[in-house]
Design an enzyme around this catalytic site. Structure first.
Site, mmCIF file in Angstrom:
data_model
loop_
_atom_site.group_PDB
_atom_site.id
_atom_site.type_symbol
_atom_site.label_atom_id
_atom_site.label_comp_id
_atom_site.label_asym_id
_atom_site.label_seq_id
_atom_site.Cartn_x
_atom_site.Cartn_y
_atom_site.Cartn_z
ATOM 1 N NE ARG A 162 -2.570 1.153 3.513
ATOM 2 C CZ ARG A 162 -3.290 0.964 4.625
ATOM 3 N NH1 ARG A 162 -4.554 0.588 4.528
ATOM 4 N NH2 ARG A 162 -2.761 1.154 5.805
ATOM 5 C CE LYS B 195 -2.355 4.883 6.710
ATOM 6 N NZ LYS B 195 -3.545 5.473 7.321
ATOM 7 C CD GLU C 198 -12.181 5.700 4.662
ATOM 8 O OE1 GLU C 198 -11.585 4.744 5.187
ATOM 9 O OE2 GLU C 198 -11.680 6.405 3.762
HETATM 10 N N1 PXG Z 1 -9.612 4.549 6.828
HETATM 11 C C1 PXG Z 1 -8.794 5.577 7.030
HETATM 12 C C2 PXG Z 1 -9.161 6.899 6.492
HETATM 13 C C3 PXG Z 1 -7.610 5.398 7.747
HETATM 14 O O1 PXG Z 1 -6.780 6.429 7.947
HETATM 15 C C4 PXG Z 1 -8.191 3.064 8.027
HETATM 16 C C5 PXG Z 1 -9.341 3.312 7.290
HETATM 17 C C6 PXG Z 1 -7.912 1.671 8.465
HETATM 18 O O2 PXG Z 1 -6.872 1.117 7.674
HETATM 19 P P1 PXG Z 1 -5.919 -0.039 8.220
HETATM 20 O O3 PXG Z 1 -5.055 -0.381 7.064
HETATM 21 O O4 PXG Z 1 -5.147 0.533 9.376
HETATM 22 O O5 PXG Z 1 -6.792 -1.163 8.624
HETATM 23 C C7 PXG Z 1 -7.298 4.130 8.249
HETATM 24 C C8 PXG Z 1 -6.003 3.927 8.980
HETATM 25 C C9 PXG Z 1 -3.851 6.523 14.122
HETATM 26 C C10 PXG Z 1 -4.110 6.457 12.684
HETATM 27 O O6 PXG Z 1 -2.819 7.097 14.505
HETATM 28 C C11 PXG Z 1 -4.940 5.507 12.137
HETATM 29 C C12 PXG Z 1 -5.171 5.469 10.781
HETATM 30 C C13 PXG Z 1 -4.583 6.417 10.020
HETATM 31 C C14 PXG Z 1 -3.795 7.366 10.559
HETATM 32 C C15 PXG Z 1 -3.538 7.403 11.903
HETATM 33 O O7 PXG Z 1 -4.641 5.981 14.888
HETATM 34 N N2 PXG Z 1 -6.024 4.512 10.271
#
Ligand code: PXG
Length: 287
Positions: free
Chosen positions: A52, A151, A184
């Site tokens: 990713r 991301k 989301e």
């Molecule tokens: N949607 C968004 C917009 C995210 O930023 C997720 C879904 C979940 O993705 P993953 O791959 O982690 O299952 C995310 C990711 C934090 C933090 O510090 C968490 C995310 C992004 C940035 C910071 O808690 N979540």
């Protein structure tokens, strides 16, 4: 003693880990990142996170100067230098140091930063009680403007949503897309359960394709639960029997209230808790 931070191949004491004010990551949010977890000294879903990260960079025409394997090694080295086994890992790749002005070609070389730290989790009580979320007025970025699949360091869309949910006193912000379909949450993907079927918005709803989301869909199938990626409206959430959010930091967190409406029994759902147990079992053996 402070943390050791990786910057461009060097492990520096936290106090010396600094980047230029001319870095386009700071000036324009021009860069990409990953949030990864390590359990018992082993990085969870390393390959998926590397894929990713590099795909996000490619989408920005940003060429990361080291290979995925070298990046994975750098992450492991940084964890080892900090004696960490349970860790939250932040990998940041910026466009690099450039000039004032947008032109990314004026940036010499991308900067790679790796921070490994312990993480602050939602409290155990919250997993037992369940989260309340609210729909916010900030819509999720349209993919033609800035694809949520990337991301990127440009997280203002999510931060604006988070501000709204905080002001409403809720635990997370539910974001709709420009057509009004559920996309989301500000930092997590969303799932609901109804009639023993697991539903989540499809990639085409405009979402970050969460790695936890992918793992959860796989676990559900293994449990004999049908999984449907389907467009949903707020209505579908309001009539759900169970709801939960997924993310690297949150893992699987039950949702019991949406827009002030109590879902189902008002307690974390049975299937949700089963999935959480299965997910935590997986973090013990690695993935
Ligand atoms: N949607 C968004 C917009 C995210 O930023 C997720 C879904 C979940 O993705 P993953 O791959 O982690 O299952 C995310 C990711 C934090 C933090 O510090 C968490 C995310 C992004 C940035 C910071 O808690 N979540």
């Amino acid at each position: 003693m402070g943390l050791k931070i990786y910057i461009n191949g060097q492990l520096l004491p936290q106090e010396d880990a600094k980047i230029s004010v001319f870095d386009h990551g700071l000036l324009y949010g021009d860069g990409v990142f990953e949030g990864i977890r390590a359990y018992h000294g082993k990085v969870f879903a390393m390959d998926q996170h590397m894929d990713r990260l590099y795909d996000s960079a490619t989408a920005l025409a940003l060429k990361i100067p080291i290979t995925k394997a070298e990046m994975a090694n750098a992450i492991k080295e940084t964890m080892a230098a900090n004696n960490l086994t349970e860790s939250y890992i932040r990998v940041v790749v910026t466009r690099g140091v450039g000039k004032l002005g947008l032109d990314p070609n004026k940036c010499a070389t991308p900067q790679i930063i790796i921070i490994t730290d312990t993480i602050e989790l939602y409290s155990k009580a919250l997993y037992e009680r369940g989260l309340d979320i609210v729909t916010v007025s900030t819509i999720r970025n349209h993919f033609s403007a800035l694809d949520p699949k990337i991301k990127s360091l440009n997280y203002l869309n999510n931060i604006l949503a988070k501000i709204e949910s905080l002001q409403a006193g809720a635990g997370e912000a539910l974001m709709l897309n420009k057509d009004g379909y559920v996309a989301e949450c500000a930092g997590d993907n969303i799932f609901i359960i109804r009639d023993h079927v697991l539903f989540t918005p499809p990639e085409s709803a405009g979402i970050l394709v969460g790695i936890t989301r992918n793992v959860v869909m796989k676990l559900a199938l293994e449990m004999g639960i049908e999984v449907k990626e389907q467009l949903m409206t707020k209505y579908d959430l309001y009539i759900a029997e169970e709801c939960f959010l997924t993310g690297t930091a949150a893992e699987i967190i039950p949702v019991v209230k949406i827009d002030g409406r109590i879902l189902g029994t008002g307690k974390p759902g049975k299937i949700t808790l089963e999935l959480l147990k299965k997910y935590r079992d997986l973090t013990k053996v690695g993935f």
